[in-house]
Write an enzyme that holds these catalytic residues in place. Structure first.
Site, short mmCIF file in Angstrom:
data_model
loop_
_atom_site.label_atom_id
_atom_site.label_comp_id
_atom_site.label_asym_id
_atom_site.label_seq_id
_atom_site.Cartn_x
_atom_site.Cartn_y
_atom_site.Cartn_z
N CYS A 38 0.84 -1.20 0.00
CA CYS A 38 0.00 0.00 0.00
C CYS A 38 0.88 1.25 0.00
CB CYS A 38 -0.88 -0.02 1.25
SG CYS A 38 -1.94 1.41 1.43
N SER A 40 0.65 3.81 1.74
CA SER A 40 0.93 4.34 3.08
C SER A 40 2.29 3.83 3.58
CB SER A 40 -0.16 3.93 4.06
OG SER A 40 -1.38 4.44 3.62
N HIS A 43 4.94 5.89 2.00
CA HIS A 43 5.13 7.22 2.60
C HIS A 43 6.23 7.20 3.66
CE1 HIS A 43 2.03 9.36 0.56
NE2 HIS A 43 1.02 8.66 1.05
N CYS A 164 -7.00 -3.33 4.36
CA CYS A 164 -6.79 -1.87 4.26
C CYS A 164 -7.53 -1.25 3.08
CB CYS A 164 -5.31 -1.51 4.15
SG CYS A 164 -5.09 0.21 3.66
#
Ligand code: COD
Ligand code: ZN
Ligand code: ZN
Length: 362
Positions: A38, A40, A43, A164
């Site tokens: 993902c 995220s 990041h 998610c």
């Protein structure tokens, strides 16, 4: 067990053998079958957000319970589970009022388990957990409250995405915005999570579903997931096109699914009077959003959203039922499957916009 460790931002993940301690009180050992890759996680790898390091990232996983720690009553060895990156304690003021995605317990897990210690180790070095899950490893020790038991006929590799991307995207539409049938919806960023906003809008009965992205390939995926119109933001004027598609009215709802202040503003500008903008993405630390408050004055709503405002133990089994009934797409989300040894290639593909979602299969 083999796991992928992030030692510092801007460096590749290191795939190596780690020691994983046995589960303590109210913890469970899960043998993972698959983990989604993902944005995220990316990041943290790119330094947009901070986390105690070294850390095993990964927050979208499913597997089979292998061993339970003392005091565990929810699950037994052999149970099929999806992991929730927000544990739900069932007792805090948020849980008892039906806001389980905001459970207090999520704040007790920054880098460690709920008792403040870690079960992951490389020799004498402690390795941190991520959201109490760390799904980029063959096994994970997780809080009992992070488990969601699921039906055993659901394919465990595919339903990892129920941890998610699917509830985050579908939930933003159904739970957060509560999109009404016949609405017009703009989705800015049609990646792994954005495609789930698109399919959430289909489930909600939206009439116009306008996918916006800068990659032609991502827009093609959006069409497959039920988008009725596509806008390439790299070459087209998003406002103008939304105005044309909505016959001058602009949209009832806009969803920002990138994590960019510019895209949040763009999303708001595509909404009509009384329209709602939902911010799904999280912007880099320190970002600021400036808007003309007059815009909100016309009954517009700007909403935040985490985990699609879902209650994991109710919504995840429901989403799996929809998938098994062929009303929700999961297979089409998975454009590539990698071994954990190739996890850095999986992240490069995500960064380059080459995949909808990829999974690591153990
Ligand atoms: N205009 C339009 N589209 C763009 C632009 C732009 N300026 N910039 C990038 N995009 C597109 C990309 O081409 C890509 O298709 C899409 O935006 C992003 O998709 P992915 O697949 O890279 O990312 P996802 O879907 O895995 O993650 C998106 C999030 C918004 C969820 C993520 O970035 C984020 O902010 N996560 C933190 C928030 C959160 O809920 N975290 C909890 C678990 S996800
Ligand atoms: Zn995620
Ligand atoms: Zn709680």
């Amino acid at each position: 067990m083999k796991a992928a460790v992030l030692y510092e931002a801007f460096k590749p993940l290191v795939v190596e053998d780690l020691e994983l301690e046995r589960p303590k009180e109210h913890e469970v050992l899960v043998k993972l079958t698959a983990s989604g890759v993902c944005h995220s996680d990316l990041h943290y790898m790119k330094g947009d957000r901070e986390h105690p390091m070294p850390v095993v990232l990964g927050h979208e996983g499913a597997g089979i319970v292998e061993e339970i720690g003392p005091g565990v009553t929810y699950a037994q060895p052999g149970d099929h589970v999806v992991l929730s990156f927000v544990p739900t304690c069932g007792k805090c003021s948020y849980c008892v009022k039906g806001r389980q995605n905001l459970c207090e317990a999520r704040y007790g897990l920054r880098g460690n388990m709920q008792d403040g210690t870690t079960r992951l180790r490389k020799g004498s070095q402690e390795i941190h957990h991520f959201n109490g899950l760390s799904t980029f490893g063959e096994y994970a020790v997780v809080p009992e409250d992070s488990l969601v038991k699921i039906r055993e006929d659901a394919p465990l590799d595919r339903v990892a995405l129920i941890g998610c991307g699917v509830p985050t995207g579908v939930g933003a539409v159904i739970n957060t915005a509560k999109v009404r049938p016949g609405s017009s919806v703009v989705v800015i960023g049609t990646g792994g999570v954005g495609l789930n906003v698109v399919q959430g809008a289909v489930l909600a009965g939206a009439e116009a579903i306008i996918g916006v992205d800068i990659h032609g390939g991502k827009l093609e995926h959006a069409l497959q997931f039920g988008a009725t119109h596509l806008i390439n933001a790299a070459t087209e004027d998003v406002m103008e096109k939304v105005r044309d598609i909505t016959r001058g009215e602009m949209a009832d709802y806009a969803f920002e699914v990138i994590g960019s202040t510019e895209a949040i503003k763009q999303a708001m500008m595509t909404t009509k009077r009384g329209g709602t903008t939902v911010v799904v993405g999280v912007t880099p630390a320190g970002a600021e959003l400036t808007i003309d408050p007059d815009f909100l004055h016309l009954d517009r709503v700007l909403m935040g959203c985490t985990y699609g405002s879902c209650y994991p133990r109710a919504d995840m089994p429901m989403l799996i039922d929809l998938y098994m009934a062929r009303r929700l797409k999961l297979d089409e989300l998975i454009s590539a499957t990698f071994k954990i040894d190739d996890i850095n290639t999986a992240f490069e593909a995500l960064d380059q916009g080459e995949v909808a979602r990829s999974i690591i299969r153990y």
